[in-house]
Design an enzyme around this catalytic site. Structure first.
Site, PDB file in Angstrom:
ATOM      1  N   GLY A   1       0.801  -1.218   0.000  1.00 38.49           N
ATOM      2  CA  GLY A   1       0.000   0.000   0.000  1.00 38.49           C
ATOM      3  C   GLY A   1       0.834   1.268   0.000  1.00 38.49           C
TER       4      GLY A   1
ATOM      5  N   GLU B   1       3.609   6.220  -7.972  1.00 33.28           N
ATOM      6  CA  GLU B   1       3.652   6.011  -9.416  1.00 33.28           C
ATOM      7  C   GLU B   1       4.374   4.694  -9.771  1.00 33.28           C
ATOM      8  OE1 GLU B   1       1.884   7.666 -11.497  1.00 33.28           O
ATOM      9  OE2 GLU B   1       2.732   6.738 -13.304  1.00 33.28           O
TER      10      GLU B   1
ATOM     11  N   HIS C   1       4.290   1.838  -8.117  1.00 37.68           N
ATOM     12  CA  HIS C   1       3.301   0.754  -8.036  1.00 37.68           C
ATOM     13  C   HIS C   1       2.344   0.809  -9.234  1.00 37.68           C
ATOM     14  CE1 HIS C   1       3.982   1.267  -3.526  1.00 37.68           C
ATOM     15  NE2 HIS C   1       4.226  -0.016  -3.703  1.00 37.68           N
TER      16      HIS C   1
ATOM     17  N   GLN D   1       7.649  -9.311   8.009  1.00 36.98           N
ATOM     18  CA  GLN D   1       8.893  -8.918   7.311  1.00 36.98           C
ATOM     19  C   GLN D   1       9.551  -7.697   7.949  1.00 36.98           C
ATOM     20  OE1 GLN D   1       6.550  -8.343   3.530  1.00 36.98           O
ATOM     21  NE2 GLN D   1       8.055  -6.765   3.140  1.00 36.98           N
TER      22      GLN D   1
ATOM     23  N   SER E   1       7.661   3.890  -1.042  1.00 35.16           N
ATOM     24  CA  SER E   1       6.713   4.425  -0.043  1.00 35.16           C
ATOM     25  C   SER E   1       7.483   5.092   1.080  1.00 35.16           C
ATOM     26  CB  SER E   1       5.843   3.307   0.515  1.00 35.16           C
ATOM     27  OG  SER E   1       5.156   2.678  -0.541  1.00 35.16           O
TER      28      SER E   1
END
Ligand code: PAF
Length: 281
Positions: A31, A35, A37, A61, A186
């Site tokens: 999430g 851009e 993604h 993780q 992110s």
């Protein structure tokens, strides 16, 4: 766009699509979409009949001192962006749905698991491999797309598919960069204005290494030293590692034969950023 939160519902959807002979493409994400993604999503649209994007911040993780709690999240924005891209299904399970009480399985890679940042982040890649294996079993994609920024992740997933016979085609998507060369992530959202500027040292370091190779340097030591110097020139950036590695095994190389990976990781403020480039003689 359908939003599916339950594993059982996702199984049902995947089964009905397969029965109808449709090819399912999966783009797994955590999430806070950018851009980079969306480029994967657009690529995915071309590769099958139905596109599923998963949005799941996977706790296994993250190490105990890492940023699971503060990892950026904005589900409404992600949903709107994916709707805009005409994604068919947004799979958005809860942590309890993916890791119900008593969950204890983990997938480890013997050799690939032990290279690059394995010593500092021992739980990271087992967490990635395990959740990706689960996503493959739940969504049953014919094709899955992953960014090449996390090159080790991509190799681990390719290995996972081969070693455990997942009938999934794994596609690597080239790194998507900002105008100044910084790889989209992110975690770039953590950077202050000054840190964002300092982060440009990362693509500069990669370019420096590429230039050296273009000019004929094939020994790893001067290439690593040049990239290191570029990073160390920026007081806000601290280097985790910079390594010249084999493209398949990620073992460190002393000298480039035909091609090699230059992989690096840095810390800038709260952010840990990774990047890489393939060096070709
Ligand atoms: O690359 C990521 O965003 C994650 O590691 C992944 C593949 C979605 C697994 O949680």
């Amino acid at each position: 766009m359908e939003i599916i939160e339950r594993v059982q519902a996702m199984y049902g959807w995947a089964e009905s699509q397969r029965q109808a002979g449709r090819r399912i493409v999966l783009v797994p994400t955590m999430g806070f979409l950018h851009e980079g993604h969306l480029c994967l999503v657009r690529d995915g649209k071309q590769r099958g009949d139905r596109l599923v994007v998963s949005v799941f911040v996977n706790p296994t993780q993250f190490g105990p001192q890492e940023d699971f709690g503060s990892y950026p999240r904005d589900f409404m924005r992600d949903r709107d962006l994916l709707e805009n891209e005409r994604v068919d299904v947004l799979f958005h399970p809860s942590v309890e749905e993916i890791y119900p009480d008593g969950f204890q399985a983990s997938i480890r890679m013997e050799r690939l698991g032990a290279v690059l940042c394995a010593a500092q982040r021992p739980a990271h890649f087992p967490g990635v491999a395990t959740v990706v294996a689960k996503l493959f079993n739940i969504v049953r994609p014919h094709t899955a797309i992953f960014g090449e920024k996390d090159y080790k992740q991509l190799l681990i997933i390719r290995r996972l598919v081969r070693d455990l016979n997942f009938p999934v085609e794994v596609v690597g998507h080239p790194i998507v960069r900002e105008a100044d060369g910084l790889a989209m992530s992110s975690r770039n959202a953590y950077l202050s204005v000054q840190e964002r500027q300092a982060a440009q040292a990362v693509p500069r370091a990669l370019r420096k290494a590429e230039l050296l190779v273009q000019k004929g340097t094939l020994e790893a030591a001067p290439i690593v030293a040049a990239a290191k110097a570029e990073i160390e020139h920026e007081p806000l950036v601290s280097l985790d590692y910079v390594k010249v590695c084999d493209l398949e095994t990620l073992e460190e190389l002393d000298r480039i034969r035909d091609a090699a990976l230059l992989a690096l990781a840095v810390r800038i403020g709260k952010a840990r950023l990774i990047d890489n480039t393939v060096l070709k003689r």
